[in-house]
Design a protein around this motif. Structure first.
Motif, PDB file in Angstrom:
ATOM      1  N   VAL A  84      23.701   0.728   4.555  1.00  0.00           N
ATOM      2  CA  VAL A  84      24.332   0.179   5.759  1.00  0.00           C
ATOM      3  C   VAL A  84      24.781   1.295   6.691  1.00  0.00           C
ATOM      4  O   VAL A  84      24.735   1.154   7.910  1.00  0.00           O
ATOM      5  CB  VAL A  84      25.512  -0.743   5.370  1.00  0.00           C
ATOM      6  CG1 VAL A  84      26.436  -1.003   6.534  1.00  0.00           C
ATOM      7  CG2 VAL A  84      24.981  -2.046   4.823  1.00  0.00           C
ATOM      8  N   VAL A  85      25.205   2.409   6.141  1.00  0.00           N
ATOM      9  CA  VAL A  85      25.616   3.541   6.964  1.00  0.00           C
ATOM     10  C   VAL A  85      24.417   4.399   7.368  1.00  0.00           C
ATOM     11  O   VAL A  85      24.297   4.811   8.520  1.00  0.00           O
ATOM     12  CB  VAL A  85      26.661   4.399   6.215  1.00  0.00           C
ATOM     13  CG1 VAL A  85      26.967   5.669   6.961  1.00  0.00           C
ATOM     14  CG2 VAL A  85      27.928   3.596   5.979  1.00  0.00           C
ATOM     15  N   GLY A  86      23.521   4.636   6.447  1.00  0.00           N
ATOM     16  CA  GLY A  86      22.433   5.585   6.685  1.00  0.00           C
ATOM     17  C   GLY A  86      21.330   5.105   7.605  1.00  0.00           C
ATOM     18  O   GLY A  86      20.829   5.878   8.426  1.00  0.00           O
ATOM     19  N   ILE A  87      20.945   3.855   7.496  1.00  0.00           N
ATOM     20  CA  ILE A  87      19.828   3.364   8.309  1.00  0.00           C
ATOM     21  C   ILE A  87      20.162   3.347   9.796  1.00  0.00           C
ATOM     22  O   ILE A  87      19.373   3.849  10.599  1.00  0.00           O
ATOM     23  CB  ILE A  87      19.333   2.001   7.800  1.00  0.00           C
ATOM     24  CG1 ILE A  87      18.641   2.201   6.452  1.00  0.00           C
ATOM     25  CG2 ILE A  87      18.380   1.344   8.789  1.00  0.00           C
ATOM     26  CD1 ILE A  87      18.188   0.930   5.784  1.00  0.00           C
ATOM     27  N   PRO A  88      21.315   2.816  10.235  1.00  0.00           N
ATOM     28  CA  PRO A  88      21.605   2.859  11.671  1.00  0.00           C
ATOM     29  C   PRO A  88      21.750   4.283  12.213  1.00  0.00           C
ATOM     30  O   PRO A  88      21.340   4.559  13.346  1.00  0.00           O
ATOM     31  CB  PRO A  88      22.921   2.088  11.809  1.00  0.00           C
ATOM     32  CG  PRO A  88      22.968   1.207  10.630  1.00  0.00           C
ATOM     33  CD  PRO A  88      22.290   1.969   9.542  1.00  0.00           C
ATOM     34  N   GLN A 132      14.134  10.718  14.599  1.00  0.00           N
ATOM     35  CA  GLN A 132      14.331  10.663  13.147  1.00  0.00           C
ATOM     36  C   GLN A 132      13.523   9.563  12.475  1.00  0.00           C
ATOM     37  O   GLN A 132      13.304   9.614  11.274  1.00  0.00           O
ATOM     38  CB  GLN A 132      15.821  10.469  12.826  1.00  0.00           C
ATOM     39  CG  GLN A 132      16.676  11.672  13.108  1.00  0.00           C
ATOM     40  CD  GLN A 132      16.316  12.846  12.205  1.00  0.00           C
ATOM     41  OE1 GLN A 132      15.903  12.666  11.062  1.00  0.00           O
ATOM     42  NE2 GLN A 132      16.455  14.043  12.727  1.00  0.00           N
ATOM     43  N   TRP A 133      13.099   8.561  13.235  1.00  0.00           N
ATOM     44  CA  TRP A 133      12.362   7.460  12.619  1.00  0.00           C
ATOM     45  C   TRP A 133      11.055   7.946  12.016  1.00  0.00           C
ATOM     46  O   TRP A 133      10.701   7.575  10.898  1.00  0.00           O
ATOM     47  CB  TRP A 133      12.097   6.364  13.640  1.00  0.00           C
ATOM     48  CG  TRP A 133      11.157   5.316  13.124  1.00  0.00           C
ATOM     49  CD1 TRP A 133       9.904   5.063  13.557  1.00  0.00           C
ATOM     50  CD2 TRP A 133      11.399   4.405  12.052  1.00  0.00           C
ATOM     51  NE1 TRP A 133       9.346   4.040  12.833  1.00  0.00           N
ATOM     52  CE2 TRP A 133      10.236   3.613  11.893  1.00  0.00           C
ATOM     53  CE3 TRP A 133      12.473   4.177  11.201  1.00  0.00           C
ATOM     54  CZ2 TRP A 133      10.131   2.629  10.936  1.00  0.00           C
ATOM     55  CZ3 TRP A 133      12.356   3.189  10.243  1.00  0.00           C
ATOM     56  CH2 TRP A 133      11.205   2.427  10.113  1.00  0.00           C
ATOM     57  N   LEU A 135      11.433   7.273   3.668  1.00  0.00           N
ATOM     58  CA  LEU A 135      12.689   7.235   2.931  1.00  0.00           C
ATOM     59  C   LEU A 135      13.399   5.893   3.107  1.00  0.00           C
ATOM     60  O   LEU A 135      13.943   5.335   2.147  1.00  0.00           O
ATOM     61  CB  LEU A 135      13.597   8.380   3.381  1.00  0.00           C
ATOM     62  CG  LEU A 135      14.916   8.554   2.636  1.00  0.00           C
ATOM     63  CD1 LEU A 135      14.647   8.871   1.169  1.00  0.00           C
ATOM     64  CD2 LEU A 135      15.731   9.656   3.274  1.00  0.00           C
ATOM     65  N   ILE A 136      13.371   5.354   4.311  1.00  0.00           N
ATOM     66  CA  ILE A 136      14.008   4.056   4.573  1.00  0.00           C
ATOM     67  C   ILE A 136      13.266   2.944   3.837  1.00  0.00           C
ATOM     68  O   ILE A 136      13.883   2.071   3.219  1.00  0.00           O
ATOM     69  CB  ILE A 136      14.081   3.788   6.082  1.00  0.00           C
ATOM     70  CG1 ILE A 136      15.092   4.730   6.714  1.00  0.00           C
ATOM     71  CG2 ILE A 136      14.448   2.337   6.367  1.00  0.00           C
ATOM     72  CD1 ILE A 136      15.155   4.673   8.213  1.00  0.00           C
TER      73      ILE A 136
END
Length: 62
Positions: A20-24, A32-33, A39-40
């Motif tokens: 929840v913190v890392g993806i946004p 970065q995408w 990884l996501i």
């Protein structure tokens, strides 16, 4: 068996918090995408597997 469920739920909650913190943060960072896409997707797959494993173990208790 109850301790296994508690550990699995703790891992699931901790991993969910990280996602929840890392993806946004990753998506909001410019460029970065492309670097973090795999990884996501891997994190989402691990999360889904944890949900399924926790559900299977929980079905043995109820």
């Amino acid at each position: 068996m109850t301790i296994i469920i508690q550990i699995l739920v703790f891992i699931l909650v901790a991993f969910s918090t990280i996602l929840v913190v890392g993806i946004p943060v990753t998506l909001a960072s410019p460029g970065q995408w492309e670097q973090s896409k795999n990884l996501i997707y891997t994190g989402a797959g691990i999360w889904a597997i944890l949900v399924i494993i926790t559900g299977v173990f929980n079905s043995f208790i109820a």
